[in-house]
Each structure stands twice: as structure tokens, then as C-alpha cells.
Design a protein around this motif. Structure first.
Motif, PDB file in Angstrom:
ATOM      1  N   GLN A 403       0.953  -1.184  -0.111  1.00 37.65           N
ATOM      2  CA  GLN A 403      -0.166  -0.031  -0.193  1.00 37.65           C
ATOM      3  C   GLN A 403       0.794   1.202   0.041  1.00 37.65           C
ATOM      4  OE1 GLN A 403      -3.503  -0.363  -0.476  1.00 37.65           O
ATOM      5  NE2 GLN A 403      -2.830  -2.389  -0.603  1.00 37.65           N
ATOM      6  N   TYR A 404       0.208   2.305  -0.348  1.00 37.84           N
ATOM      7  CA  TYR A 404       0.929   3.628  -0.515  1.00 37.84           C
ATOM      8  C   TYR A 404       1.558   4.105   0.872  1.00 37.84           C
ATOM      9  CZ  TYR A 404       2.132   8.545  -1.514  1.00 37.84           C
ATOM     10  OH  TYR A 404       2.717   9.898  -1.440  1.00 37.84           O
ATOM     11  N   ARG A 405       0.579   3.931   1.712  1.00 34.23           N
ATOM     12  CA  ARG A 405       1.227   4.574   3.185  1.00 34.23           C
ATOM     13  C   ARG A 405       2.492   3.534   3.665  1.00 34.23           C
ATOM     14  NH1 ARG A 405      -4.528   5.360   6.657  1.00 34.23           N
ATOM     15  NH2 ARG A 405      -5.363   7.137   5.309  1.00 34.23           N
ATOM     16  N   GLU A 406       2.284   2.380   3.263  1.00 34.39           N
ATOM     17  CA  GLU A 406       3.689   1.584   3.539  1.00 34.39           C
ATOM     18  C   GLU A 406       4.877   2.106   2.825  1.00 34.39           C
ATOM     19  OE1 GLU A 406       1.993  -2.451   2.916  1.00 34.39           O
ATOM     20  OE2 GLU A 406       1.775  -2.608   5.270  1.00 34.39           O
ATOM     21  N   LEU A 407       4.727   2.257   1.601  1.00 35.27           N
ATOM     22  CA  LEU A 407       5.980   2.686   0.808  1.00 35.27           C
ATOM     23  C   LEU A 407       6.574   3.794   1.289  1.00 35.27           C
ATOM     24  CD1 LEU A 407       4.648   1.829  -2.853  1.00 35.27           C
ATOM     25  CD2 LEU A 407       6.450   0.861  -1.708  1.00 35.27           C
ATOM     26  N   ARG A 408       5.579   4.927   1.881  1.00 35.36           N
ATOM     27  CA  ARG A 408       6.024   6.083   1.976  1.00 35.36           C
ATOM     28  C   ARG A 408       6.249   6.314   3.590  1.00 35.36           C
ATOM     29  NH1 ARG A 408       8.523   8.521  -1.463  1.00 35.36           N
ATOM     30  NH2 ARG A 408       8.226  10.744  -0.423  1.00 35.36           N
ATOM     31  N   SER A 409       6.229   5.235   4.353  1.00 39.41           N
ATOM     32  CA  SER A 409       6.342   5.379   5.770  1.00 39.41           C
ATOM     33  C   SER A 409       7.741   5.768   6.068  1.00 39.41           C
ATOM     34  CB  SER A 409       5.881   3.970   6.236  1.00 39.41           C
ATOM     35  OG  SER A 409       6.178   4.183   7.819  1.00 39.41           O
ATOM     36  N   GLY A 410       7.859   6.568   7.103  1.00 39.42           N
ATOM     37  CA  GLY A 410       9.118   6.898   7.695  1.00 39.42           C
ATOM     38  C   GLY A 410       9.730   6.154   8.747  1.00 39.42           C
ATOM     39  N   THR A 411       9.088   5.247   8.996  1.00 40.50           N
ATOM     40  CA  THR A 411       9.473   4.227  10.248  1.00 40.50           C
ATOM     41  C   THR A 411      10.405   3.121   9.658  1.00 40.50           C
ATOM     42  OG1 THR A 411       7.105   4.006  11.066  1.00 40.50           O
ATOM     43  CG2 THR A 411       8.524   2.445  11.741  1.00 40.50           C
ATOM     44  N   ALA A 412      11.438   3.134  10.253  1.00 39.99           N
ATOM     45  CA  ALA A 412      12.653   2.347   9.727  1.00 39.99           C
ATOM     46  C   ALA A 412      12.249   0.880   9.952  1.00 39.99           C
ATOM     47  CB  ALA A 412      13.926   2.387  10.536  1.00 39.99           C
ATOM     48  N   ALA A 413      12.594   0.114   8.867  1.00 41.01           N
ATOM     49  CA  ALA A 413      12.210  -1.407   8.633  1.00 41.01           C
ATOM     50  C   ALA A 413      13.472  -2.048   9.230  1.00 41.01           C
ATOM     51  CB  ALA A 413      12.047  -1.758   7.400  1.00 41.01           C
ATOM     52  N   GLU A 414      13.077  -3.277   9.876  1.00 34.39           N
ATOM     53  CA  GLU A 414      13.874  -4.004  10.642  1.00 34.39           C
ATOM     54  C   GLU A 414      15.097  -4.433   9.600  1.00 34.39           C
ATOM     55  OE1 GLU A 414      13.821  -7.762  13.948  1.00 34.39           O
ATOM     56  OE2 GLU A 414      12.602  -7.766  12.149  1.00 34.39           O
ATOM     57  N   GLY A 415      16.245  -4.597  10.145  1.00 37.34           N
ATOM     58  CA  GLY A 415      17.270  -5.008   8.905  1.00 37.34           C
ATOM     59  C   GLY A 415      17.683  -6.509   9.121  1.00 37.34           C
ATOM     60  N   SER A 416      18.461  -6.738   8.050  1.00 39.46           N
ATOM     61  CA  SER A 416      18.970  -8.167   8.057  1.00 39.46           C
ATOM     62  C   SER A 416      19.730  -8.651   9.384  1.00 39.46           C
ATOM     63  CB  SER A 416      19.704  -8.324   6.925  1.00 39.46           C
ATOM     64  OG  SER A 416      18.973  -8.215   5.536  1.00 39.46           O
ATOM     65  N   ALA A 417      20.189  -7.819   9.846  1.00 37.59           N
ATOM     66  CA  ALA A 417      21.130  -8.116  11.039  1.00 37.59           C
ATOM     67  C   ALA A 417      20.645  -8.703  12.296  1.00 37.59           C
ATOM     68  CB  ALA A 417      22.260  -6.962  11.376  1.00 37.59           C
ATOM     69  N   GLU A 418      19.398  -7.878  12.461  1.00 37.05           N
ATOM     70  CA  GLU A 418      18.404  -8.418  13.535  1.00 37.05           C
ATOM     71  C   GLU A 418      18.000  -9.532  13.489  1.00 37.05           C
ATOM     72  OE1 GLU A 418      18.964  -3.923  13.389  1.00 37.05           O
ATOM     73  OE2 GLU A 418      18.281  -5.429  11.903  1.00 37.05           O
ATOM     74  N   ILE A 419      17.305  -9.896  12.014  1.00 36.31           N
ATOM     75  CA  ILE A 419      16.584 -11.010  11.744  1.00 36.31           C
ATOM     76  C   ILE A 419      17.668 -12.152  11.804  1.00 36.31           C
ATOM     77  CG2 ILE A 419      15.255 -12.327   9.882  1.00 36.31           C
ATOM     78  CD1 ILE A 419      14.584  -9.549   8.859  1.00 36.31           C
ATOM     79  N   ARG A 420      18.948 -11.943  11.219  1.00 39.54           N
ATOM     80  CA  ARG A 420      19.996 -13.047  11.226  1.00 39.54           C
ATOM     81  C   ARG A 420      20.029 -13.334  12.758  1.00 39.54           C
ATOM     82  NH1 ARG A 420      26.059 -12.869   8.803  1.00 39.54           N
ATOM     83  NH2 ARG A 420      26.139 -14.841   7.741  1.00 39.54           N
ATOM     84  N   ASP A 421      20.516 -12.790  13.691  1.00 39.46           N
ATOM     85  CA  ASP A 421      20.499 -13.125  15.015  1.00 39.46           C
ATOM     86  C   ASP A 421      19.561 -13.933  15.484  1.00 39.46           C
ATOM     87  OD1 ASP A 421      22.754 -11.196  15.260  1.00 39.46           O
ATOM     88  OD2 ASP A 421      21.532  -9.736  15.948  1.00 39.46           O
ATOM     89  N   ARG A 422      18.410 -13.592  15.251  1.00 39.26           N
ATOM     90  CA  ARG A 422      17.364 -14.629  15.888  1.00 39.26           C
ATOM     91  C   ARG A 422      17.478 -15.958  15.112  1.00 39.26           C
ATOM     92  NH1 ARG A 422      13.941  -9.891  15.331  1.00 39.26           N
ATOM     93  NH2 ARG A 422      13.026 -10.720  13.313  1.00 39.26           N
ATOM     94  N   VAL A 423      17.762 -15.854  13.542  1.00 43.57           N
ATOM     95  CA  VAL A 423      17.975 -17.206  12.909  1.00 43.57           C
ATOM     96  C   VAL A 423      18.993 -17.972  13.278  1.00 43.57           C
ATOM     97  CG1 VAL A 423      18.603 -17.942  10.490  1.00 43.57           C
ATOM     98  CG2 VAL A 423      16.961 -16.268  10.612  1.00 43.57           C
ATOM     99  N   LEU A 424      20.224 -17.297  13.628  1.00 44.73           N
ATOM    100  CA  LEU A 424      21.399 -18.147  14.130  1.00 44.73           C
ATOM    101  C   LEU A 424      21.094 -18.892  15.628  1.00 44.73           C
ATOM    102  CD1 LEU A 424      24.110 -15.529  13.225  1.00 44.73           C
ATOM    103  CD2 LEU A 424      23.696 -17.673  12.177  1.00 44.73           C
ATOM    104  N   ALA A 425      20.238 -18.010  16.521  1.00 45.61           N
ATOM    105  CA  ALA A 425      19.934 -18.752  17.658  1.00 45.61           C
ATOM    106  C   ALA A 425      18.898 -19.848  17.409  1.00 45.61           C
ATOM    107  CB  ALA A 425      19.064 -17.759  18.562  1.00 45.61           C
TER     108      ALA A 425
END
Length: 519
Positions: A403-425
Motif C-alpha cells: 500500500q502507498y502508506r507503507e511505501l512512504r512510511s518514515g518508520t525504519a524497517a527491521e534490518g537483516s542483522a536483527e533477523i539473522r541474530d534470531r535465525v542463528l539462535a
């Protein structure tokens, strides 16, 4: 006079030691009579012209005579230009141009240019492994192949650039020792370096459910299929999947490097595959290109993706016969290619990530676009992907248009480093579980029926929920096991020892194509 040198021939991802025996008659003739026996292919038979020119242009005077080259054992087919160097050295030795008479501790491989220079050949890592296994201390090869061969410890690798350098090196060995230092590679440093990824999940706006599904897939090494309209971000998400995968172990890196070396796609600068492969073949690929093949079989895309990701975009656009040949490697983790004279197996334990539109026009169930496809058109499109293949894909996830609001949202998305930490655990919990139970598997997706029964016990409520889903959706026994494996991974991500109702419910939601999605 008879002279013998050692070389190697690559079959599959392994190499066999080959004796290169050279004999000349001693009777001068008007022109060379150069015979090669021992099942040589066209490239080996053509070596006589390259070898003759290389010897002459390196400054060695060899009178024309009868020369016989025997490649033993004679019942194994020899192919490739890597025999140029041992044949040339054998001829020089037979004519007395070498001071070292015993080459039993030297393995020689390399293609010769007409000026005597050495050129790289594929498959040097398996050759180095074979040299070590047979107790051959020294490996002489082209400089461009040195990095990959030096990964193998226990063998001295000498990188040379010309036939003249090889002769000087062997003569030095006969006169008190080689002064040239063998080529060195610090494998622990290569694997220990911080891995940088140009693509990151923080660049993806929205698609939280798809990101979660990819996280689960990465944590358990599950196959995943993304369904959504054009432009929804399926390819964008798939290309960022390697950034959240666990790093390669040394054994995995060595196995993957052997495959890439044999296929001739290895990066000569590093010499070792340090990141999990990501292969994305076009949908026009043939079944031999995907699985592997040839007169002497070569690895295909499924093997090049070993220990990594195979991404198939626009899945229904692939020919059905091409998709069907993937069923064996998806189930067994290896590809077996049989020919009249041989049968070879290549590792193919990869994670399949696929993407597809919901219909030919791509806009079925899309709120912002009208779908122009009729039900028969949609059915024909979906039926290009068979049920047995879909059964082997653990996770089916919808990827709707952003959706347009999600595309223009200023909220920072979660990065690969944070996701990867959970995957490694989660992967570490799996490693401990399987090591403790003395199981030779490394992820939940690799569990067989017996392991599923042991490690995926359900509570009474979870059992009832799974039973109801099986009955309502008509799930197969294979889909039942896939749901249990995915729920085990979800529990590992939540650091839970037991699989609860929430874990089963989420795993069932990842079976989109088992529901009446197109009805």
C-alpha cells in the motif's frame, strides 16, 4: 626411454590419480609420430600440437621421433586440457632434459599455451584433495588455480606460470631442495571475515508476513514459495534471503567450492566459496542445465546452489519436465546422473525459494487491479506446477501489493542483522538438539519421518488443530510432516522446547496452496 609423471582426472566432484607414461623410440623420423592411448577425449588428443609448440617455444630442442603417451588406468576416459603439462614434462624427462628422475611426489596439472605459458583448468580443488589422499606431497599447477588448491592442508602447492618454470622447479628439487615457497591461504581468515551484503531487508517496505515467512524458512532451511501480483516485491525479498542465512562452516564451504571448481565458475581470487550460493536461473533453462548432465556429467544449477539458495522466479513459466526433475534432489539432497559407462552423484542440498503470480495476468485477488483471467485459464496456469512438487515446498506465502502508506512510511524497517541474530539462535538450538541425539542432520527441514516423531511431539490441543486442518484441507502425509517441521522451527525461533497451538496454527497458515485459494 620410458618416463612417468603423475596427473589427475576429475569425475563428478572427485579426482582420480592418472599415470602419464611417455616412451620414445629413439629413431629419428621426418616428422613427429605422436600417439596418445588410454581413452583420451578430443581435447587430450589435440594436446600433441599444443605440447609440441610449447616445448619448441620454451627453448627445448626435441628431435622428431615416435612418441607414445599412455594415460593409465586405460579403462577410464580422460578429458580436458589439464594433461598438457604432465605430457610435456614426461617428454622432457624421456629425452633427458630433467635432472629429477623420480616424480612420484609431484602431481602436475595445467593447460599449455603455444608459448609455453600455463593456463588455468577447472577442478583443481578435487585434484588437491586426491593428491593428499594418495600421499603426494607436491602439487604443481597454474598460478590462476593456486588459491583454490591451497585451501587443502597437507599438500605443498606451487604456482607456476610457464613450462620453463616447472622444469627449473623440478631441477631444483633434484639439487638439494626447492627454494620457492609454496602458495599459502588462510582458510580460517577467509571464513572468519565479516560478511557484507549489499542487499538488506531494511530496504523492504511493508510485507511483514512475507518477511516473517522468510525468517522461518531461513531458520529451518525450509523451501518457500511466494505468491503475489507483479511488483509486490517477491524477487526483492528473495534476493535478500542470503543476508539472514547462517554462515558456511568449513566443511560446507569445501564441498560447495569443489562443485564450483569442477563447473569452472569459482572466483580465482578467493579460491574458497565463503558465502552461501544464490543461484537464479532463467525459466528457459533446460533440465540438463538445472540438474546437470553431459557425456561426462557436469553439475547443474541445483548442485551449484548446494548449501545455499536456488531461486526460481515465475515458477509456472518453467517447463514442467524441468520442474519435475527437481523432485529427487529436493527429497534426497543429491543428484544421480547415469550414463552407459558411469554413474555420478552431485550434492544438491539447497533451499528452494520460488515466486509466482496467482494467475496469467497476475492480478487475481488484487484489490487495485482487475483480473482478466477466466477460471480455466487460472487452472491451466497453476497446474503447470504439479502437486507432488508443491508438497515438497514447506511454506506457501501470499505477498500482496504494498500500500502507498507503507511505501512512504518514515518508520525504519527491521534490518537483516536483527533477523539473522534470531535465525542463528534458532539454528544453534537445532544443532544442539541433533548433536545430543546423535543425528547427522543440521536443520529441521532435513528431518526424516523418524526424527519428526521424536522431535515434534504435540500437545492435545495442537493435535486436534492439526487433525482438523488435515481433514478440512485434504492435506497429504507429506504436507503433514512439512507442517510439523515448520512448527518445530517456529518454536525454536520462540526459544520454546515444546510445540504449542500457536506454532501449529502459524505453520498451517503457510500452506496457502493447500487451501481453496483460486476458487
Amino acid at each position: 626411454m620410458l618416463f612417468k609423471a603423475l596427473s589427475a582426472a576429475v569425475y563428478g566432484i572427485d579426482a582420480n590419480i592418472i599415470d602419464v607414461e611417455v616412451d620414445f623410440s629413439g629413431i629419428q623420423t621426418q616428422e613427429d609420430h605422436f600417439h596418445t592411448v588410454g581413452l583420451p577425449d578430443a581435447a587430450v588428443r589435440e594436446s600433441r600440437d599444443r605440447v609440441r609448440a610449447a616445448i619448441k617455444n620454451s627453448g627445448f630442442a626435441i628431435p622428431p621421433t615416435h612418441i607414445t603417451i599412455n594415460l593409465a588406468p586405460a579403462d577410464i576416459k580422460k578429458e580436458g586440457s589439464g594433461f598438457d603439462l604432465p605430457i610435456a614434462i614426461g617428454i622432457l624427462g624421456a629425452y633427458g632434459a630433467l635432472q629429477l628422475k623420480d616424480l612420484s611426489q609431484f602431481l602436475l596439472v595445467g593447460e599449455l599455451g603455444l608459448d609455453g605459458s600455463l593456463r588455468a583448468v577447472p577442478g583443481m580443488l578435487p585434484v588437491a584433495v586426491a593428491a593428499r589422499a594418495n600421499g603426494i606431497a607436491n602439487l604443481i599447477l597454474p598460478a590462476a588455480n593456486a588459491a583454490e588448491a591451497a585451501v587443502v592442508e597437507g599438500v605443498k602447492v606451487y604456482a607456476v606460470g610457464s613450462l620453463t618454470e616447472v622444469r627449473e622447479l623440478l631441477n631444483a628439487a633434484a639439487n638439494g631442495g626447492i627454494q620457492t615457497q609454496p602458495f599459502k591461504v588462510e582458510t580460517s581468515k577467509l571464513l572468519g571475515e565479516l560478511q557484507h551484503f549489499h542487499l538488506d531487508f531494511k530496504d523492504v517496505r511493508g510485507q511483514q508476513s512475507a518477511k516473517r515467512a522468510l525468517e522461518v524458512a531461513a531458520a529451518g532451511s525450509h523451501n518457500i514459495l511466494m505468491i503475489g501480483p507483479p511488483g509486490s516485491g517477491k524477487t526483492m525479498l528473495a534476493k535478500r534471503l542470503p543476508s539472514i542465512l547462517a554462515p558456511l562452516s568449513f566443511d560446507e564451504a569445501l564441498e560447495t567450492t569443489k562443485i564450483h571448481s569442477v563447473a569452472g565458475v569459482l572466483d580465482a581470487d578467493t579460491g574458497l566459496v565463503t558465502q552461501r550460493p544464490f543461484r537464479s536461473p532463467h525459466h528457459t533453462i533446460s533440465d540438463a542445465g538445472l540438474i546437470g548432465g553431459g557425456a561426462i556429467p557436469r553439475p547443474g544449477e541445483v548442485s551449484l546452489a548446494n548449501n545455499g539458495v536456488l531461486f526460481l522466479d515465475e515458477l509456472p513459466e518453467f517447463p514442467r519436465n524441468v520442474l519435475e526433475v527437481m523432485r529427487q534432489p529436493l527429497e534426497d539432497g543429491q543428484v544421480t546422473i547415469s550414463r552407459a559407462s558411469m554413474s555420478l552423484s552431485f550434492p544438491a542440498r539447497f533451499m528452494l525459494a520460488a515466486a509466482m503470480n496467482p494467475c496469467p495476468c497476475g492480478y487475481f485477488n488484487d484489490k487495485s487491479h482487475e483480473c482478466l483471467c477466466t477460471p480455466p485459464m487460472i487452472q491451466r496456469y497453476i497446474s503447470k506446477v504439479s502437486g507432488p512438487l508443491l508438497d515438497r515446498i514447506d511454506i506457501h506465502i501470499e505477498v500482496p501489493a504494498v500500500q502507498y502508506r507503507e511505501l512512504r512510511s518514515g518508520t525504519a524497517a527491521e534490518g537483516s542483522a536483527e533477523i539473522r541474530d534470531r535465525v542463528l539462535a534458532a539454528r544453534e538450538r537445532q544443532r544442539i538438539r541433533f548433536v545430543t541425539a546423535a543425528e547427522k542432520i543440521y536443520s529441521n527441514a532435513q528431518m526424516g519421518t523418524r526424527q519428526v516423531r521424536v522431535f515434534c511431539e504435540l500437545s492435545a490441543d495442537a493435535e486436534r488443530l492439526l487433525e482438523r486442518a488435515m481433514q478440512q484441507q485434504g492435506l497429504t502425509a507429506r504436507a503433514h510432516d512439512r507442517i510439523l517441521k515448520v512448527s518445530r522451527t517456529i518454536a525454536d525461533l520462540d526459544a520454546q522446547a515444546d510445540i504449542n497451538v500457536g506454532h501449529i496454527a502459524e505453520a498451517i497458515q503457510y500452506r496457502t496452496l493447500d487451501r481453496s485459494y483460486w476458487s
